[in-house]
Design an enzyme around this catalytic site. Sequence first.
Site, PDB file in Angstrom:
ATOM      1  N   GLU A 180       0.832  -1.221   0.000  1.00  0.00           N
ATOM      2  CA  GLU A 180       0.000   0.000   0.000  1.00  0.00           C
ATOM      3  C   GLU A 180       0.861   1.264   0.000  1.00  0.00           C
ATOM      4  OE1 GLU A 180      -3.324  -0.060   2.687  1.00  0.00           O
ATOM      5  OE2 GLU A 180      -4.137  -1.864   1.762  1.00  0.00           O
TER       6      GLU A 180
HETATM    7  C1  LIG Z   1       3.507  -9.324   0.416  1.00  0.00           C
HETATM    8  C2  LIG Z   1       3.032  -8.381  -0.623  1.00  0.00           C
HETATM    9  C3  LIG Z   1       1.683  -8.321  -0.928  1.00  0.00           C
HETATM   10  C4  LIG Z   1       1.245  -7.486  -1.966  1.00  0.00           C
HETATM   11  N1  LIG Z   1      -0.086  -7.511  -2.337  1.00  0.00           N
HETATM   12  C5  LIG Z   1      -0.459  -6.841  -3.451  1.00  0.00           C
HETATM   13  C6  LIG Z   1      -1.784  -6.992  -3.979  1.00  0.00           C
HETATM   14  O1  LIG Z   1      -2.623  -7.699  -3.438  1.00  0.00           O
HETATM   15  N2  LIG Z   1      -2.089  -6.334  -5.126  1.00  0.00           N
HETATM   16  C7  LIG Z   1      -1.192  -5.530  -5.769  1.00  0.00           C
HETATM   17  O2  LIG Z   1      -1.522  -4.979  -6.803  1.00  0.00           O
HETATM   18  N3  LIG Z   1       0.062  -5.352  -5.280  1.00  0.00           N
HETATM   19  C8  LIG Z   1       0.455  -5.992  -4.159  1.00  0.00           C
HETATM   20  N4  LIG Z   1       1.735  -5.841  -3.668  1.00  0.00           N
HETATM   21  C9  LIG Z   1       2.650  -4.954  -4.356  1.00  0.00           C
HETATM   22  C10 LIG Z   1       3.065  -3.735  -3.550  1.00  0.00           C
HETATM   23  O3  LIG Z   1       2.049  -2.787  -3.596  1.00  0.00           O
HETATM   24  C11 LIG Z   1       4.390  -3.255  -4.169  1.00  0.00           C
HETATM   25  O4  LIG Z   1       5.362  -4.151  -3.707  1.00  0.00           O
HETATM   26  C12 LIG Z   1       4.740  -1.863  -3.800  1.00  0.00           C
HETATM   27  O5  LIG Z   1       3.907  -0.991  -4.487  1.00  0.00           O
HETATM   28  C13 LIG Z   1       6.197  -1.513  -4.117  1.00  0.00           C
HETATM   29  O6  LIG Z   1       6.576  -1.929  -5.384  1.00  0.00           O
HETATM   30  P1  LIG Z   1       7.939  -2.741  -5.574  1.00  0.00           P
HETATM   31  O7  LIG Z   1       7.944  -3.817  -4.546  1.00  0.00           O
HETATM   32  O8  LIG Z   1       8.035  -3.125  -6.974  1.00  0.00           O
HETATM   33  O9  LIG Z   1       9.081  -1.725  -5.189  1.00  0.00           O
HETATM   34  P2  LIG Z   1       9.712  -0.620  -6.154  1.00  0.00           P
HETATM   35  O10 LIG Z   1       8.628   0.184  -6.758  1.00  0.00           O
HETATM   36  O11 LIG Z   1      10.697  -1.244  -7.042  1.00  0.00           O
HETATM   37  O12 LIG Z   1      10.436   0.313  -5.103  1.00  0.00           O
HETATM   38  C14 LIG Z   1      11.773   0.082  -4.622  1.00  0.00           C
HETATM   39  C15 LIG Z   1      12.102   1.159  -3.609  1.00  0.00           C
HETATM   40  O13 LIG Z   1      12.134   2.434  -4.234  1.00  0.00           O
HETATM   41  C16 LIG Z   1      11.312   3.345  -3.530  1.00  0.00           C
HETATM   42  N5  LIG Z   1      10.745   4.272  -4.506  1.00  0.00           N
HETATM   43  C17 LIG Z   1      10.149   3.980  -5.692  1.00  0.00           C
HETATM   44  N6  LIG Z   1       9.775   5.099  -6.316  1.00  0.00           N
HETATM   45  C18 LIG Z   1      10.117   6.136  -5.511  1.00  0.00           C
HETATM   46  C19 LIG Z   1      10.020   7.552  -5.604  1.00  0.00           C
HETATM   47  N7  LIG Z   1       9.468   8.161  -6.650  1.00  0.00           N
HETATM   48  N8  LIG Z   1      10.523   8.288  -4.615  1.00  0.00           N
HETATM   49  C20 LIG Z   1      11.101   7.698  -3.548  1.00  0.00           C
HETATM   50  N9  LIG Z   1      11.230   6.383  -3.408  1.00  0.00           N
HETATM   51  C21 LIG Z   1      10.750   5.602  -4.369  1.00  0.00           C
HETATM   52  C22 LIG Z   1      10.278   2.502  -2.817  1.00  0.00           C
HETATM   53  O14 LIG Z   1       9.820   3.161  -1.654  1.00  0.00           O
HETATM   54  C23 LIG Z   1      11.073   1.262  -2.481  1.00  0.00           C
HETATM   55  O15 LIG Z   1      11.746   1.477  -1.281  1.00  0.00           O
HETATM   56  C24 LIG Z   1       2.171  -6.651  -2.631  1.00  0.00           C
HETATM   57  C25 LIG Z   1       3.519  -6.692  -2.290  1.00  0.00           C
HETATM   58  C26 LIG Z   1       3.957  -7.538  -1.304  1.00  0.00           C
HETATM   59  C27 LIG Z   1       5.417  -7.574  -0.987  1.00  0.00           C
END
Ligand SMILES: Cc1cc2nc3c(=O)[nH]c(=O)nc-3n(C[C@H](O)[C@H](O)[C@H](O)COP(=O)(O)OP(=O)(O)OC[C@H]3O[C@@H](n4cnc5c(N)ncnc54)[C@H](O)[C@@H]3O)c2cc1C
Length: 817
Positions: free
Chosen positions: A501
């Site tokens: 989220e």
């Molecule tokens: C256990 C689990 C359950 C989940 N359940 C769902 C679900 O039901 N449905 C769904 O759609 N998604 C789900 N997700 C996805 C979740 O919403 C994403 O993991 C999350 O949005 C972050 O994306 P990412 O993991 O690809 O990280 P990335 O987007 O690759 O981010 C990597 C890092 O960069 C930082 N970052 C990225 N962009 C910026 C910026 N502009 N400025 C500063 N910092 C930044 C982030 O904070 C993070 O620390 C789930 C994820 C997990 C791990």
Amino acid sequence: MTLALIIITLVVFGVLAMRQSPLWQWGLAMLVIGILMQVGYGSTSVLGFVLACLPGIILLLLSVPSIRKATVIKPVYGMVKSILPRVSRTEQEALDAGTVGWDAELFSGKPDWTKLRSIRPLTLSAEELAFLDGPTEEVCRMIDDWDARNNLTDLPPEVWQFLKDKGFLGMLIHKEHGGLGFSAQAQSMIVSKIASRSVAAGITVMVPNSLGPGELLEKYGTPEQKEKYLGRLAKGQEVPCFALTGIHSGSDAGGMRDIGVVTKGTYQGKEVLGVRLSWDKRYITLAPVATLVGLAFILKDPNNLLGKGENIGITLALIPADHPGVEIGRRHFPARQAFMNGPVRGKDVFVPLDFLIGGTAYAGQGWRMLMECLSTGRAISLPAIGSTSIKQTLRVTSAYARIRRQFGIPVGVMEGVAEPLGEMVKRAYTYEAARRLTASMVDEGQRPAVISALLKYRTTEAMRDSVDDAFDIHGGRAIQDGPSNYLFGGYMATPVAITVEGANILTRTLMTFAQGVLRAHPYLYKEIQAAQNPNRREGLDQFDTAFGGHTSFMLRNMVATFVHGITNGASASTPVENDVARCYRQLHRYSQAFALVADWTTVTLGGQLKSKQKISGRLADILGDLYLMSATLKRFEEEGQLAEDRELVDAILADRIAAMEATFGEVFANFPNGVMANAMRFLCFPLGRRARPASDTVNYGFVQAVLRPSSFRDRLTFGVYTTMDPDDVTGVLEDALAKVTEAEEIEARFVKAARRGVIERRLDRDAIDDAVSAGVLNDNEAGIMRAADEATERVVAVDDFAADELVAPREHRVAAE
Ligand SMILES: Cc1cc2nc3c(=O)[nH]c(=O)nc-3n(C[C@H](O)[C@H](O)[C@H](O)COP(=O)(O)OP(=O)(O)OC[C@H]3O[C@@H](n4cnc5c(N)ncnc54)[C@H](O)[C@@H]3O)c2cc1C
């Protein structure tokens, strides 16, 4: 004479600034002061009079709109257009999705206390209370987190069935559609209680009740969709998941590559208009067991068949998992937790238009729909899980720190241990206060987008801190995993809460302040809208009004911030006149300083606001501290200002103020414009930064109070599942704490005798029997002591395993290879 004139001028300007007076009043005041100056000094020079009156005359002329627009507003408008941050369509939709409430008061620097105090206190209906005490307690008893995460890697079938049968998966669905129709407060408390038993079980219940098919259908579904699905979702006959995240679109969810093209195709043997979809999503909670997949994708209509243009935008669909072409992938194993999570894909899957959530009317509205749901869902779900982890870790750690003895005394009385335990106590009070306040806001119809963002990252960061503190205090007892480890599941799950989220780094540094300042600042958003208005004449008029308001807002901020700084908030406002008044005045004082710094930062950084994340992250922290202070004060008042909480509340406020002052200092030290940084530093802290966090003595006091069974300890851990059953994973602690407390005086005597060498604790002797023989204890006392001793043994014991128990079954390893 000079001094008198300076004083008169400062007082007049101060009053005008504080009243946010219109330009003509400033002009008039300057004119009068100019004339007084000349008369006072006995000047007869015409030139002198003209020069002294010139500023006033200029301001009076500028108060005529046509003159002002032609001379000042037009050039400023042109300049500002290039400086102000631009708002993209997705940002615009995110901004419009939320409402502003108490956050806007904090940004204004002049909080209207009635807006905080009128938010309803924690309220549950009789039915909700019965559900908490009935099915929720029951499912908590059924959950065995170790078994679920280690042996089953799933919740047991009977728990799944119970959750479905009792309506846990449809708490947000209205009664008329067959759901429980529970309030946000009730949902939050139910998820909290379950998560205090098992974070994985909490997530399993949270997800269908948060952003997902149920909520989307409730809000935007067509009557047919509601009829078809809501009743089944409410009863758990359908299990939903919602797929937004893709391989290349995590935080940047709007940058997804999942595409739907409007076209004709065959559905149930007939040719119909629909969408051909290709998507590849991952990390989707409940996907492996879902029967209904909510999907976000970008809709294109090259032949304009829907009459909405070629690029329609983000659209949401609801697709049965058994629809041809839908591929539910293999499971992910997030943080080794028992909840279901995995990928879901499809290639050239044809779906009829009926599958679009809300039908074609909502095609292209997906981002707005998601943001609207997120602004409320995020206010409930992770604050519930985070705050419950904070409370649960306090509950078990306070007991363990009292039961576990080293060097002859409970570890909790040692100052070094009391320090992290004290932080845990403060977090437990604060984050429960913030959880319930925010849930109440949602129940009153608010969609607190900014508050939900800040609460999400603050609560889950605090959760991480509390879990770490709990581990440190438990030592090896927390590290040895097994059926009797009540901390390990939560410890491993913490990064999940941090990431979902809106990952915390992004939420803190990008979302909270940048969105907050745009949404909650009284004038900024209006200026941006004016600057982006394609109709230049109209834009200029809008800008003139907003710019005038902004200028007077800035002047008021400068005077008020300085006055509050120099008087330490003595003249700041308060809604009460009792001894809590000082706390409210402090909150007002720091909100005023925040309003000034937030405003100047935005004006200085302009379009760089999103890239200068270290500054905006710190300002988000200050906004968060102001919010946590507000919530703490509200809880204290609502609970009747309990005397036993007074020191704790003071300590929380002292810590938050000290933290804010330090953060302000970091903002000034790193501000890109040194002159403005110094000016802000002077206006906010004319006497320097003087705040101190709560003293060691105060912290130690409430730590000792939590080391025994008491109403204080119960209130701090309100809402977590507890039992006195000594065979239960956490009940063993409650049982032992009661017995150790009962044996306190006897044990003290026993320890004294041991120190004197009268008895000796050795594995080859029964020291309690020896104590009876030596006349240190009588038989009754020995019984009490033995009960405490045995209970302690059970608490400090850890699990062990036969070597082959820890090896994954061979067939699994072969399959993995
Ligand atoms: C256990 C689990 C359950 C989940 N359940 C769902 C679900 O039901 N449905 C769904 O759609 N998604 C789900 N997700 C996805 C979740 O919403 C994403 O993991 C999350 O949005 C972050 O994306 P990412 O993991 O690809 O990280 P990335 O987007 O690759 O981010 C990597 C890092 O960069 C930082 N970052 C990225 N962009 C910026 C910026 N502009 N400025 C500063 N910092 C930044 C982030 O904070 C993070 O620390 C789930 C994820 C997990 C791990």
